[in-house]
Every structure is written in structure tokens, then in C-alpha cells.
Design an enzyme around this catalytic site. Structure first.
Site, PDB file in Angstrom:
ATOM      1  N   HIS A 268       0.935  -1.473   0.074  1.00 19.48           N
ATOM      2  CA  HIS A 268      -0.298   0.109   0.102  1.00 19.48           C
ATOM      3  C   HIS A 268       0.497   1.379   0.174  1.00 19.48           C
ATOM      4  O   HIS A 268       1.258   2.407  -0.987  1.00 19.48           O
ATOM      5  CB  HIS A 268      -0.646  -0.055   0.971  1.00 19.48           C
ATOM      6  N   ASP A 319      -5.079  -8.304  -3.062  1.00 22.02           N
ATOM      7  CA  ASP A 319      -5.537  -7.860  -1.601  1.00 22.02           C
ATOM      8  C   ASP A 319      -6.744  -8.610  -1.970  1.00 22.02           C
ATOM      9  O   ASP A 319      -6.773 -10.120  -1.102  1.00 22.02           O
ATOM     10  CB  ASP A 319      -5.514  -6.102  -1.507  1.00 22.02           C
TER      11      ASP A 319
END
Length: 452
Positions: A268, A319
Site C-alpha cells: 500500500h 488484496d
């Protein structure tokens, strides 16, 4: 030996026609352009190196769509996390294997050929370790074996509930390990991978919230080689909490206290300052970007333009697996930059060139580095992972070269994928995985039980 020939292919040197690829033992032994098709298996279409998926929690595919109802307060990553804790409370090892196989099947159908699984669901529903510490890791390995997806397994160290060693909460009980328990898990996970061809084992300190500085140092000291992945700077609250704990922002703290180098993937890294970008990029760390999940959770936008300008590497991941779509991740990554900067073709190379080509090649290189695998290129010595686009489709039939990638990523998307080859074996034909029907039946049964 499997001898293939493709109408066209993207090679490290660029585009080529009539590309012969010899595969042996799952690896590419030889590549030649302008080759004769005599004695070869002709595969129609455009061959691309398969994209690595550098970040996934496969079990979360089972809760996709279950958290799209607004609560009584403003929803955020933190309220979504509570929904995730409730979902995983009933998951059995059989459920985890079924859902993982379904997610991996969709990854292959969606343009990914290898996965880094950030695996933190270790214990039973009461938080007790299984007799085999790697029971759940073994189920991930079994799903990879069934689907054919290449696997880098990242057992996660999750020791605390917040910065400074805060005690974990009840929802985290299936994740939590001591250091000793974690090292047992790593060794058991190594054994779980033994039956897979060409699998890789890395480590994943979950986040600076979940490990203390001493624990992080001990983990890195015990695992001096191989991939290291960590969630970091995903949320504004996470940054604020880290500042309150240490006086530094998460990436700033990590760069000051760990030897971050090219074996690291910082997942991220949404909220970076210019100073952090200028330090992280030359360190060689890969930014692990998951634009679809980051949009779904309201995380924010990674500053891709500045990071690329600083020479930073990135890859993409699915994810939470709310939607599994390799070209879709790349498209949303670019579109986020366009919205942020009020410009077009933001991540293309300066001075002109295809945005699709720039995105695809960057994600190949960054993803391969993050997975610690010899993948991401159609060249001798690399694993024979190929995604073949259907050039009979209207969106691709009049294209050539880089325009194929532009149209694949920004127009046709995953519907353009005709076949997928992993380690020299065809696992997807006409867009469908060879074991789709059986995998879907098992997944539906698992989800029905969880919903009862």
C-alpha cells in the site's frame, strides 16, 4: 519438452512475430522470433508474460460484497475490518482451501500467473494452534497445486493489536503468534510447500501495528534472505497512530530502523511524503499497490507519478479479492493518477510512449522482485508463464504492438484473455480454467455453509 509458437509476443527486446518458445521442466529453454511453425504447437493470439500478483488474502474472496452496507457511523477501513473479523470466525480449513482455489482460479482467468499470499489466518476459531502449525498454510499450498498458480507463501507474524505492543483483541485471535510460535509456523510452512514445483517462502511482519521493534529485528535476523512484505501507511489513522507512538511516520520509521532493500515489498504505502518517496525509491523496495481494494476501502491514492519519477518500483496485487482483474488493477492505478493530477497518461514514460506498455512492464519487474521468483519475462531461464490475448476480438483485431496492451488494459480487460500457460502447462482455455466446474461447486457449498 513442449514446443510452442505464438503469432506475436512481447519479449524483453520488444515485440516480435512468430515467436517459438521451448519449455522444459516448467522453464523456458529457448525463445526465437520469426520461427518456422514446423513441429510446433501453434497458439493463436498475442503472448504476454503473466503478471505476478504481489499481495492477496485469498480467504477474503469469500466475503466479497458482504461489507457494502453502510453502518450507523461513517464507514472506513476500520469498520470493514470488524466485518472481516466476523466473517472469519466460522472458517474451517476446508472452507479456506475451497475459497483459495476459487480465488486462484479467478486470478489465472484474470491475467495473473503467480501469487504472493500474505497469509495470516493460522489458528482455529477459538485461537488455538492446530496440531500442525501450518494447517492453513498447507491448504493454501493445496489450492495452488490444484489450480496451477505459482506461489510465494508469506506466513505473517501478527503479535499485537496496535502500536507499542498493545494486546490483541478477540477478533485477532486466529492470527496471533509469539516469536517462537511464528518460527515453528515458518518451518512447518516450508514443509507444506515441499510438494509444489518451484514455490518460494518469504516472511511478512504484518505491520508496525502488529510487531514491536524487537520482534521485527528478531524476525529479520532469523530470515536474512528471501522476500519480506509488510503492510504500511495504508490509512491516515495508521499514520497518526504511528506518529503518536514513535514521533515518526510509518515509512520514515521503517527506513530509519530496518535495512530496507530490494527484497522488501511495502504494501500500500498509500500515504507518503516527498521525503519518504525520495528515500524509499532508491532503497529498491517495491511498492505493493492494490488499487481496486484501496478504492473499495477508501484508503486514498498512492503518489505514483512522483514515485516513478524518483525511480521507484511497483507491482500490483488483488488484496481483499473483492474483484480479481489484473488489467483492471493497472487501469485503476492509472485512472487514480489522472483524477489526482488532472492529466492523462500520467504513468507513461516521459517523452512519449504507450501507457499500457509502461504499466505492464513496470508491474512485471516489480512483481517478480517482490515474489522472489524467476518470472515476468518470455526469455530463457524464466518460468514459462504466458497470458495469450485473443486478437480476433473487435477491440484487439486491428491493433499491433503496444496498442494491444493499451486496448487490453483500458478497453477489453480480462475478456481479451484466451489462454493461460503456467510453468509450460495450459490451465486456461477460451477464458475458462480447466477445473472451473469442480472448484465452483466446492466453493458454493462452502459459502452456503458459512451463510447458514
Amino acid at each position: 519438452m513442449r514446443k510452442l509458437i505464438f503469432d506475436a509476443a512481447l519479449l524483453p527486446s520488444g515485440w516480435a512475430s512468430d515467436v517459438a518458445v521451448d519449455c522444459s521442466g516448467g522453464m523456458i529453454a529457448k525463445v526465437a522470433a520469426n520461427a518456422s511453425s514446423d513441429g510446433r504447437e501453434r497458439i493463436r493470439g498475442v503472448a504476454l508474460p503473466g503478471l505476478p500478483n504481489l499481495h492477496s488474502h485469498t480467504f477474503q474472496r469469500g466475503m466479497a460484497g458482504r461489507a457494502e452496507i453502510r453502518g450507523t457511523e461513517e464507514d472506513s477501513f476500520w469498520t470493514w475490518r470488524q466485518a472481516m473479523y466476523r466473517f472469519l470466525g466460522r472458517l474451517t480449513p476446508d472452507d479456506v482451501e475451497a475459497v483459495a482455489a476459487f480465488a486462484m482460479m479467478e486470478m489465472l482467468e484474470g491475467g495473473f500467473t503467480a501469487l504472493a499470499e500474505f497469509h495470516y489466518l493460522h489458528h482455529d476459531a477459538d485461537g488455538r494452534p492446530y496440531a500442525n502449525p501450518a494447517e492453513m498454510a498447507g491448504r493454501i499450498a493445496a489450492a495452488a497445486a490444484e489450480t496451477g498458480l505459482g506461489l510465494t507463501l508469506l506466513p505473517v507474524l501478527y503479535a499485537h493489536g496496535g502500536f507499542g505492543g498493545t494486546a490483541p483483541n478477540e477478533g485477532q485471535r486466529r492470527f496471533v503468534n509469539s516469536l517462537d510460535g511464528y518460527f515453528r509456523l515458518v518451518e512447518a510452512s516450508r514443509a507444506a510447500l515441499a510438494g509444489l514445483d518451484d514455490a518460494t517462502l518469504g516472511v511478512a511482519p504484518h505491520s508496525l501495528r502488529a510487531v514491536t521493534p524487537d520482534e521485527l529485528g528478531a524476525l529479520l535476523g532469523a530470515m536474512p534472505t528471501g522476500p519480506v512484505h509488510m503492510h504500511i501507511a495504508e490509512q491516515v489513522k495508521e499514520v497518526a497512530d504511528c506518529l503518536a507512538w514513535s514521533g515518526q511516520r510509518p515509512v520514515e520509521w521503517l527506513l530509519d530502523h530496518a535495512d530496507v532493500d530490494d527484497r522488501w515489498c511495502l504494501v500500500h504505502a498509500t500515504h507518503l511524503t516527498g521525503a519518504e518517496i525520495r528515500r524509499m525509491a532508491p532503497a529498491g523496495a517495491v511498492a505493493g499497490l492494490c488499487p481496486i481494494t484501496e478504492a473499495n476501502l477508501g484508503d486514498g491514492l498512492f503518489e505514483g507519478h512522483a514515485y516513478r519519477a524518483a525511480g521507484g518500483r511497483f507491482g500490483i496485487g488483488s488484496d481483499s479479492n473483492v474483484q480479481i482483474d489484473a488489467p483492471g488493477e493497472l487501469k485503476l492505478l492509472e485512472y487514480g493518477q489522472r483524477l489526482n493530477h488532472g492529466a492523462r497518461n500520467v504513468l507513461a514514460d516521459p517523452g512519449g510512449g504507450s501507457t499500457g506498455r509502461a504499466l505492464y512492464e513496470a508491474a512485471l519487474a516489480g512483481g517478480a522482485a517482490a515474489l522472489g521468483r524467476r518470472i515476468g519475462a518470455l526469455d530463457a531461464g524464466y518460468r514459462a508463464d504466458v497470458v495469450v490475448l485473443d486478437t480476433s476480438q473487435p477491440d484487439l483485431c486491428l491493433g499491433s504492438g503496444d496498442s494491444w496492451l493499451d486496448r487490453y488494459i483500458f478497453v477489453a480487460g480480462r475478456s481479451a484473455i484466451d489462454s493461460v500457460i503456467v510453468a509450460g502447462r495450459t490451465v486456461v482455455t477460451h477464458g475458462r480454467h480447466h477445473k472451473r466446474d469442480a472448484i465452483v461447486r466446492r466453493t458454493i457449498a462452502a459459502l452456503a455453509r458459512l451463510a447458514s
